[in-house]
Design a protein around this motif. Sequence first.
Motif: not given
Length: 146
Positions: A71-85
């Motif tokens: 639920q952490d938007w900052g973590l989600a942004a970094m993960l999306l940058g790595k190609g993680v859904h």
Amino acid sequence: MKLIVDADACPKSVLQICMKLARDYSIPVWTVASFNHNIVSEHHVVVGNSSQEADIRVMNLAQAGDVAVTQDWGLAAMLLGKGVHCLSPAGREFDPAKIEFLLEEREAKAKFRRGGGRTKGPKKRVTEDDQKFEACLQNILTLISV
């Protein structure tokens, strides 16, 4: 492919849904939480309770093609940058095209609160939230398992 759960603030019902669907798709579930949480998982990573420690471990575990629940938007942004859904426990899939807007909104609200303003907290979790989460996770796993 693996399913990674940022389990520090993850509702137990969401964790159970993750375990069930992961079994159905034969993918491992990795949970990451501080030592303050009692989580039973085959692949559980315990971290200290320092700020961002769980997020850093999630980032280190994640690889392109994985699925992450946070639920952490900052973590989600970094993960999306790595190609993680990525999806939230509320069943909201994070969209790479919209994550920047979410981060800007988060910063604006934080600035407002620092100035003495008050914002609403999250709504109480209801059964429909679990259903929405399960449908979203099922959809992601179906699309990337093909």
